[in-house]
Design an enzyme around this catalytic site. Structure first.
Site, short mmCIF file in Angstrom:
data_model
loop_
_atom_site.label_atom_id
_atom_site.label_comp_id
_atom_site.label_asym_id
_atom_site.label_seq_id
_atom_site.Cartn_x
_atom_site.Cartn_y
_atom_site.Cartn_z
N VAL A 30 0.84 -1.20 0.00
CA VAL A 30 0.00 0.00 0.00
C VAL A 30 0.88 1.26 0.00
O VAL A 30 0.72 2.14 -0.84
CB VAL A 30 -0.97 0.01 1.20
CG1 VAL A 30 -1.70 1.35 1.29
CG2 VAL A 30 -1.96 -1.13 1.10
N THR A 140 -6.11 0.21 7.19
CA THR A 140 -7.48 -0.18 7.52
C THR A 140 -7.61 -0.26 9.03
O THR A 140 -6.96 -1.09 9.67
CB THR A 140 -7.82 -1.52 6.86
OG1 THR A 140 -7.65 -1.37 5.46
CG2 THR A 140 -9.25 -1.94 7.17
N GLU A 169 -3.97 -6.39 -4.32
CA GLU A 169 -2.60 -6.84 -4.54
C GLU A 169 -2.52 -7.40 -5.95
O GLU A 169 -3.45 -8.04 -6.44
CB GLU A 169 -2.23 -7.94 -3.54
CG GLU A 169 -2.06 -7.39 -2.13
CD GLU A 169 -1.53 -8.45 -1.17
OE1 GLU A 169 -0.69 -9.27 -1.55
OE2 GLU A 169 -1.99 -8.42 -0.02
N CYS A 274 -6.22 -9.17 3.54
CA CYS A 274 -7.29 -8.21 3.83
C CYS A 274 -8.62 -8.85 4.22
O CYS A 274 -9.12 -8.62 5.33
CB CYS A 274 -7.49 -7.30 2.63
SG CYS A 274 -5.96 -6.48 2.14
N ARG A 346 -0.08 -14.87 2.72
CA ARG A 346 -0.87 -14.67 3.94
C ARG A 346 -2.29 -15.18 3.76
O ARG A 346 -2.97 -14.85 2.79
CB ARG A 346 -0.89 -13.19 4.33
CG ARG A 346 0.42 -12.73 4.95
CD ARG A 346 0.41 -11.26 5.24
NE ARG A 346 0.51 -10.46 4.02
CZ ARG A 346 0.51 -9.13 3.99
NH1 ARG A 346 0.40 -8.47 5.12
NH2 ARG A 346 0.62 -8.48 2.86
#
Ligand code: UGA
Length: 454
Positions: A30, A140, A169, A274, A346
């Site tokens: 980001v 976030t 992403e 996310c 992740r």
């Protein structure tokens, strides 16, 4: 879904454009994308990270993540001199008129977002911020965090605004330069407009609202997208039960403009950095304010179930009775990243499936184009216990089952005839991404099981 060609790299600032000195704290996907793209728009950017080695590499133009187009915008910023890299949050903030906080907000022990990195960054920039600077929260964060940053800063002369990011992403640079909207949450409208002006080079509506609404927009957007995917995965399960074909069902419902086709691709369940954390955080925030968000809990449950369903497909493929282990079964796995276009592992559904297969006794050989056979650092820890190979051929050789777990385009071009010769007799392709043509796989002499396909 929006396409991602890098067509807008030559987008020029408008006449009214006024370059700003910006600082970006955090050089992850980001922060780095934000910093490089702001420099591309004509701003002067200092991007900082705590990782000295990362900063050194970035100064040489080396990009630490797989992200299409990022190397080009970073190189452009370095050569124009508008993008520089420094170590430490204070270095980014010292000369900046606007400071963007782009640090991680991982899932905390209670399911909520862990704000320690935001708070640390805010504490580090507080003493060096110029009078009248603007601090922008891009991470976030739970509703109310803009205020929390103000409390840590203790700088009444500095306005804090929320500006959530909607970058995927893998296509983050494209998404930054071609946003559907820019959302800004500010108590002081002029502070919001000041930030909005920085995006003047982008052709996108700017929505200025209060901080709580901006923070809620971010969670609601990710929650809604996760809901769409869980919905289509549930419909895919239903299709398998009733003998319908999910591809046709999506085509049919997607033609209704109120529904649309975007984000209705069935798969092994959503993952990444996310959706899993943000969906849980949404449930937690709601609970903190006395609302039991049962719908979001259901979305998460369907997603957990989807990953188990994929493992059950492998078991079924080899004809295992319930309760029997997979001992001795060789399973090839194609793809470890949580989706194509990124090397991010992740919360990857592939890793969940692989762990479950290994726990069930299977011998798993996995290949991903972004994963080395001998990975180092954090990746080595995450992938410990998985037999990594360097090609599709090696993953498939001698396998009874081949699981397609990530939709890398190169997997769609597999030579099916060769695959059939490499795998065991009566082998099965479990295509959790519906990437291959089922009829073509069968014609090559292999069995095929997709998601929600007849
Ligand atoms: C997501 C959002 O799309 C971004 O708008 C947001 O800014 C970002 O989270 C964030 O909060 O930072 P990202 O996690 O990069 O972006 O990935 P997505 O492309 O949204 O995919 C998320 C997951 O859903 C992946 O596991 C993907 O394979 C899965 N997916 C996506 C499907 O299974 N089907 C689909 O139709 C779309």
């Amino acid at each position: 879904m929006r396409a991602g060609p890098m067509s807008d790299l030559h987008l020029l600032p408008q006449d009214s454009f006024a370059p700003v000195c910006a600082g970006v704290v955090g050089a992850g996907y980001v922060g780095l994308t934000t910093g490089a793209c702001l420099a591309h728009l004509g701003h002067h950017v200092v991007c900082a990270d705590i990782d000295e080695e990362r900063v050194e590499r970035l100064r040489r133009g080396e990009i630490p993540i797989v992200e299409e187009g990022l190397a080009e915008v970073v190189a452009e910023g370095l050569s124009s001199g508008r993008l520089t890299f420094e170590v430490g949050a204070a270095a980014a903030a010292a000369d900046a008129d606007v400071v963007f906080l782009c640090v991680p907000t991982p899932q905390g022990a209670d399911g909520g977002a862990d704000l320690r990195y935001i708070e640390t960054a805010a504490a580090q920039i507080a003493p060096v911020l110029k009078a009248g600077a603007l601090v922008v929260n891009k991470s976030t964060v739970p509703v109310g965090s803009t205020r929390a940053v103000e409390d840590v800063l203790e700088r009444p002369d500095v306005a804090v605004v929320s500006n959530p990011e909607f970058l995927r992403e893998g296509t983050a640079v494209y998404d930054f330069l071609n946003p559907d909207r820019v959302v800004i949450g500010a108590d002081d409208r002029s502070a919001g407009e000041r930030l909005g002006d920085m995006y003047a080079g982008l052709n996108a509506p700017v929505i200025i609202t209060d901080p709580a609404s901006a923070e809620t927009i971010k969670y609601a957007a990710n929650g809604f997208l996760a809901m769409k995917i869980s919905f289509v995965n549930a419909i895919a399960a239903m299709c398998e039960a009733v003998g319908a074909n999910v591809d046709d069902v999506v085509e049919g419902i997607g033609a209704d403009q109120r529904i649309g086709k975007a984000f209705l691709k069935p798969g092994p369940g959503w993952g990444g950095s996310c959706f899993p954390k943000d969906s849980r955080a949404l449930v937690k925030i709601a609970a903190d304010y006395g609302y039991d968000f049962t719908m979001m809990k259901g979305v998460i449950d369907v997603n957990d179930e989807q990953k188990r369903r994929m493992v059950a497909k492998v078991r079924r493929a080899v004809g295992l009775a319930p309760g029997r282990g997979l001992k001795g079964t060789v399973v090839g796995v194609l793809g470890l990243a949580f989706k194509a276009g990124t090397d991010d592992l992740r919360d990857s559904p592939s890793l969940t499936m692989v762990s479950s297969l290994i726990a069930g006794g299977a011998r798993v050989r996995a290949f991903d184009p972004t994963v080395d056979v001998a990975p180092e650092g954090a990746k080595a820890t995450v992938l410990a216990g998985i037999e990594l190979v360097g090609s599709v051929r090696e993953a498939a050789t001698g396998a009874k089952v081949l699981v397609i777990a990530t939709e890398w385009p190169e997997f769609a071009k597999i030579d099916l005839a060769e695959l059939a010769t490499l795998m065991q007799t009566d082998a099965v392709v479990v295509d959790t991404r519906n990437l291959l043509d089922a009829a073509a796989v069968r014609a090559a002499g292999l069995r095929y099981d997709g998601v929600g396909r007849r």
